[in-house]
Design a protein around this motif. Sequence first.
Motif, PDB file in Angstrom:
ATOM      1  N   ASP A 197      -9.453   0.559   8.219  1.00 53.48           N
ATOM      2  CA  ASP A 197      -8.638   1.364   7.846  1.00 53.48           C
ATOM      3  C   ASP A 197      -9.764   2.509   7.667  1.00 53.48           C
ATOM      4  O   ASP A 197     -10.379   3.223   7.674  1.00 53.48           O
ATOM      5  CB  ASP A 197      -8.832   1.193   6.251  1.00 53.48           C
ATOM      6  CG  ASP A 197      -7.227   0.138   5.782  1.00 53.48           C
ATOM      7  OD1 ASP A 197      -6.943  -0.619   6.290  1.00 53.48           O
ATOM      8  OD2 ASP A 197      -7.600  -0.615   4.667  1.00 53.48           O
ATOM      9  N   ARG A 217       0.916  -1.316  -0.172  1.00 57.45           N
ATOM     10  CA  ARG A 217      -0.003   0.466   0.221  1.00 57.45           C
ATOM     11  C   ARG A 217       0.990   1.876   0.083  1.00 57.45           C
ATOM     12  O   ARG A 217       0.229   2.414   0.599  1.00 57.45           O
ATOM     13  CB  ARG A 217      -0.919  -0.025   1.123  1.00 57.45           C
ATOM     14  CG  ARG A 217      -1.707  -0.712   1.518  1.00 57.45           C
ATOM     15  CD  ARG A 217      -2.821  -1.293   2.157  1.00 57.45           C
ATOM     16  NE  ARG A 217      -4.164  -2.218   2.750  1.00 57.45           N
ATOM     17  CZ  ARG A 217      -4.895  -1.571   2.409  1.00 57.45           C
ATOM     18  NH1 ARG A 217      -5.274  -0.491   3.185  1.00 57.45           N
ATOM     19  NH2 ARG A 217      -6.125  -3.026   3.252  1.00 57.45           N
ATOM     20  N   TYR A 231      -4.033   3.074   5.813  1.00 64.41           N
ATOM     21  CA  TYR A 231      -3.899   1.046   6.279  1.00 64.41           C
ATOM     22  C   TYR A 231      -4.603   1.232   7.817  1.00 64.41           C
ATOM     23  O   TYR A 231      -2.952   1.325   8.602  1.00 64.41           O
ATOM     24  CB  TYR A 231      -2.455   1.140   5.479  1.00 64.41           C
ATOM     25  CG  TYR A 231      -2.584  -0.774   6.431  1.00 64.41           C
ATOM     26  CD1 TYR A 231      -4.038  -1.747   6.448  1.00 64.41           C
ATOM     27  CD2 TYR A 231      -1.562  -1.611   6.478  1.00 64.41           C
ATOM     28  CE1 TYR A 231      -3.957  -2.541   6.289  1.00 64.41           C
ATOM     29  CE2 TYR A 231      -1.304  -3.084   6.575  1.00 64.41           C
ATOM     30  CZ  TYR A 231      -2.286  -3.620   6.576  1.00 64.41           C
ATOM     31  OH  TYR A 231      -2.506  -4.812   7.350  1.00 64.41           O
TER      32      TYR A 231
END
Length: 191
Positions: A160, A101, A107
Amino acid sequence: MKTTIYTLLSLLLASCSLIDFNVAPEDLEVRYNSDEAVLLKPYVDKYLEEASKRGILLHHKSIDVFVEESNDPEVLAKACFYCRKLTVYNNSKVWREMQRRSFDIDYGVGLKLLAHELNHTLIDADHRGVKGETMSVIFDDQSEVAILSLMTQGDNDIPDLRNETLSFLWNEYYWDELFEIIPTNKQLIFE
């Protein structure tokens, strides 16, 4: 005998001098041991920003952030309060996902990992709750499950920050609970 007492007293005073209980987050010196460790800077900065918003004072003037390989890929990171060191392991599943990511602080699991370990390292916080323990989040008569506290062990059910359903928990609960401004709750009801 006097020499032993003086030696012990000197050691005690020296060890206490490593701890400073009144450091503003913006005054913390963060040293990264490698280019890989610098990738964690956005997570560290976010933690310090949230601590600063809440007037949290840290117990150290500096911290060293390391990235290393672990002998056990199940171990994500470790914190050392007295040595002012945070180590994140680059062969864990969370590291690989953070890397995938592009180390995006939205995240949730990565942010939880760093916030959790920084809390151990910088303010000597203990674990709260039981590994895998969750809470019920009820809004508009709909129920969702989320992790109880950022200070529980494990990485399950952490939303998230881009998750439309539960991302608000970071601003409404997780940061305040992390810094013990509000109590750990088994159920949150939002209307």
